[in-house]
Scaffold this active site. Sequence first.
Site, PDB file in Angstrom:
ATOM      1  N   LYS A  34       0.943  -1.371   0.218  1.00 27.31           N
ATOM      2  CA  LYS A  34      -0.101  -0.051   0.027  1.00 27.31           C
ATOM      3  C   LYS A  34       0.847   1.280   0.002  1.00 27.31           C
ATOM      4  CE  LYS A  34      -2.443  -1.282   3.526  1.00 27.31           C
ATOM      5  NZ  LYS A  34      -3.499  -1.301   4.680  1.00 27.31           N
ATOM      6  N   CYS A  35       2.264   1.164  -0.151  1.00 23.26           N
ATOM      7  CA  CYS A  35       3.164   2.280  -0.324  1.00 23.26           C
ATOM      8  C   CYS A  35       3.005   2.971  -1.509  1.00 23.26           C
ATOM      9  CB  CYS A  35       4.562   1.773  -0.055  1.00 23.26           C
ATOM     10  SG  CYS A  35       5.819   3.043  -0.135  1.00 23.26           S
ATOM     11  N   GLY A  36       3.278   4.216  -1.570  1.00 22.16           N
ATOM     12  CA  GLY A  36       3.236   4.934  -2.907  1.00 22.16           C
ATOM     13  C   GLY A  36       4.658   4.422  -3.716  1.00 22.16           C
ATOM     14  N   LEU A  37       5.561   3.709  -3.006  1.00 21.73           N
ATOM     15  CA  LEU A  37       6.645   3.295  -3.784  1.00 21.73           C
ATOM     16  C   LEU A  37       6.243   1.887  -4.420  1.00 21.73           C
ATOM     17  CD1 LEU A  37       9.590   4.621  -1.576  1.00 21.73           C
ATOM     18  CD2 LEU A  37       8.845   5.521  -3.841  1.00 21.73           C
ATOM     19  N   ALA A  38       5.139   1.382  -4.154  1.00 25.49           N
ATOM     20  CA  ALA A  38       4.706  -0.044  -4.749  1.00 25.49           C
ATOM     21  C   ALA A  38       4.898  -0.219  -6.104  1.00 25.49           C
ATOM     22  CB  ALA A  38       3.333  -0.385  -4.142  1.00 25.49           C
TER      23      ALA A  38
END
Length: 158
Positions: A34-38
């Site tokens: 769920k990270c923006g870096l996913a």
Amino acid sequence: MSVYDFEATLENGETYSLDKYKGQVMVIVNTATKCGLAPQFEDLEELYKEYKEQGLVVLGFPSNQFKQELDSSEAAAESCRLTYGVSFPMHQLCHVNGSETLPLFKYLKEQTKGALGSSIKWNFTKFLIDKEGEVANRYAPQTSPLKMKEDIETLLNE
């Protein structure tokens, strides 16, 4: 001591020794779906597919320490496969900082203290491991996995 002295547990609960990857180049990364870096999962998968026949393995270690991961190892791994096409090994949820830090990550941080500090600041901190099980480099969360290509190729050709 090297990475080969540690064990890891896959998302299905199967524990193994990292010496299984002796002689291979490894990318070890703490992940969060769920990270923006996913979207980096796609780049990590691209590296894995491009270089696995030459001896590269990517190992994903989901962590919810930054409150951006699903509730279970299985759900996290399934999300990686379904959303990003991940085929590299995914492991059980783990801590990468604090008193419950997975011993492997404690070691990785000790080996790279000067590089980016002694703690892991965010998801997608990447560690490049050479064929001898030594930490060759550490990359910041924002660094695209594709920027590791030159270093990976160098290690694969050693």
